[in-house]
Each structure stands twice: as structure tokens, then as C-alpha cells.
Scaffold this motif. Sequence first.
Motif: not given
Length: 426
Positions: A242-243, A304-305, A331-332, A393-396
Motif C-alpha cells: 500500500v502506498v 495512482l497515489a 490518495r492511496a 482509495a482516499d486513504n490507507a
Amino acid sequence: MTISDTSTPARPLLVLGAGSQPYRSYFLEGLAARHPLVLADSEPPSWSSSLVHGHLPLDLADPEAALAAVKSFADRVPVGGVCTYMEHHVELMAQIAELLGLPGPSPAAMGACRDKAATRRLLAEHHVLSALSVQAGTEDEAVDGARAIGYPVVVKPRAMAGSAGVLRADTDAEVRAAFLHASQETVLGLDAYAVGGVLVEEYLDGEEISAETVVVGGDVQIVAVTRKRLGNEPRFQEIGHVVDAADPLLTDPAVTATVTGAVRALGIQRGVLHIELRLTAHGPAVIEANGRPAGDLIPLLVLLATGVDLPAVVADLARGVIPDLTPTRSRAAGVRFLLPAFSGRLGAVQVARGLRETPWLERLVWTRHMGERVTAPPLASIDDRIGHWVVTADNADQCHQRLTEVLVQISAPTSGDSTHTTACVR
């Protein structure tokens, strides 16, 4: 800091190795969107044929012959730069750049990245926190090294990747077994490009991360931090990443100091690097430093992030251009790899209706096919990955939730022979 751009758009980039389509196509597409490409590889282009303007047949495992062939080619076709995203070819890439007078890292620096024993030695000499490490030529030497370091230890090949042959060992007997394993296992044909040998190392306890790092003229910038999800020990199989553009470790002074120290210890002046660390009780410690962009679709997650385009950065550095590292997103993004629950033959995979149309599902790719034999953890290798998916996603936290949502909506049953293994061995 100024780097002159002496190339022209008409001069192609020489790309060493194409790799596998499921994991590498996005990177090659990113390079091809900006510059004409010539693929240097032993095999003619297959999936990459629409992305390259030419093919230079090379035995990339024979540096002397490859350098002579590249020199002959460059005498006829001016080359604008040379690059690779493949672990196999980072040292040859640097040698070609030096031969042709093109921008690139030094061969010595890339050689130190490829040789984990050399990496440990240089980190120790420059007082960069890392694992204690000894090289072992026999089982007895491995046991002696483990006793000197203190259990538990990690036994690993000297120059592999993808966690191939890496095992935790808690006893003398486990060290002996792990030594044999590390002496034999390979992945993606890397044994043809690797220096042989086995290392016994201190076990570093703590969360594992990687720093996706860009170096220009010795200036070091961490553009993203990747949080890794590992399978159960004694293996260290990576099963997801995850980034998060807002990760606090991006501005953590200890992480920055360790990464910068590692870059300088290895003598790297230019490149996109993948530096793996463990967050130990004594501070961030280097696991290994890779002289190329991360695999496992991590550069796609970075794009993407954060909006930072690492394929574009690689191309710019190869051409002698200062890259734009400005984030344009916050973003994440995450990827998860599916391994079989049981060893055997893969049955028909199933996907819940409507899942593929989910707007935050960037991709869902099956990499093994019905009827193929796969091996479940703990014996699984990266070749046993049945598929993977990427979400945004908006966050991790939301990213982890969505990765799990996909997992519960797919199935890949196995049946039959439970003794087969697809672990990559010579």
C-alpha cells in the motif's frame, strides 16, 4: 544543479529486457508514451511488440558480448539513453551507459546493489544501520555464523530477488536446511546473472517498508513509502503493498537519514531506487538496496497515489533531463497477490458479478490458469501467485478495506496433488 539535455526525441531509449506482461506492461507503456524504444533482449518482442520500434538481439547474461553488440548498434543508430526496470540487468545498464558516454549510475554502484554481501560491507563501513551479516560457504560455516550473530537469523542467497531462498532459522538444524535452500533456489532466471553464495544475517524485527527513491546528481528524494504485507515466517513472501501519499514516514527524519546514508554508502549518483527497510526498535535499518524501480506494480501504486510518474522519471534520467517529482495527487493505492489456500491443480476462478465495474478497482489480473499446479504457503514462491488486484482509495485505511472487499468476492479453488511444488529451483 544543472543537467544538459543533449539528446533529441528521435534518439531511441535502449531498454534492457521486457519481463512479464502482467507485471511490466504498464512500465513499458509509460516509457513508450514519451520516447521511441529499442528492446534489447535475447528473445524477439512478444507482448511488447506494439510498444517498441525495434529489437536488438542480445545475450544479456553475457556482458562482454552484449557490450560489443550495443557498441556496434550505437555506431549505426544514435542512442538517447539506456534503462531497465529488471533486477537482472542493472549492472549491464550502467556498463552500457559508461561505454556510450550516456547518463547513468556507475557500474560499481550497481554491482554493489546486486551483491548483498557488498551492500552490507559498504553500509557497515559508512555506519548505516543494517543487519549483521556473514558469508557462508558450507553448512558448518552457516551454523558458526548464526551462533556468532545470535538466533534467530535470516539465511538468504547472496544475489537473488523476490524473497527467493530467504528463510528465518531459529536452530542449528534450521540453518542447515535453510543453507541448502538458499544455495539452490532462484527466481525469474536470476541465477544466470547472480554471484553465488549464501549469507547468514541478523534477524531484524519490525514493520517492513520500502522507500521509492530518486537520486539526481547525488541529491536524494523519497517520492513514496510503501507499506508491505508479508506472509507468515519462516518465509518472507510479499503478499501486498500500500502506498499512501500522506504517509508520515515520507517526512520522518530517521527514514530519510537512513535512505540517504545508504545511497551515499553505495556511491549512487543517479537512478530510481527501491530501498527496503525494517522499522526496528533501534531505528530504520536497511534490508537491501535495489538499483532499479520496484517490482510488484509498486510504481503504478506511486502514480495512482501521488501522481509521480516513475517510468517518466526513469526516461528523463536516462536522457540526462532533470525529472519532475512534484506530487499531483494525494490518495492511496494498493495491490494484493492471491496465493492458493491448498496445493494442487487450479480450478475455475470465480469473480462476483459487478466487481470488475467497481470504479475503485483499477485492475484484476489472473496470472495462473485452470489446470496448472500451484503450491500453497509456506512453500509457495512468487510463481504461485494466482492473480492480483489494484485498488485506489482516499486513504490507507480505506485502501486496506477495499483490498479485502475484492478478496472476499473472488475464489480460486485447487484440488488434487498436494505434494507438488512450483518453487523456482535450478
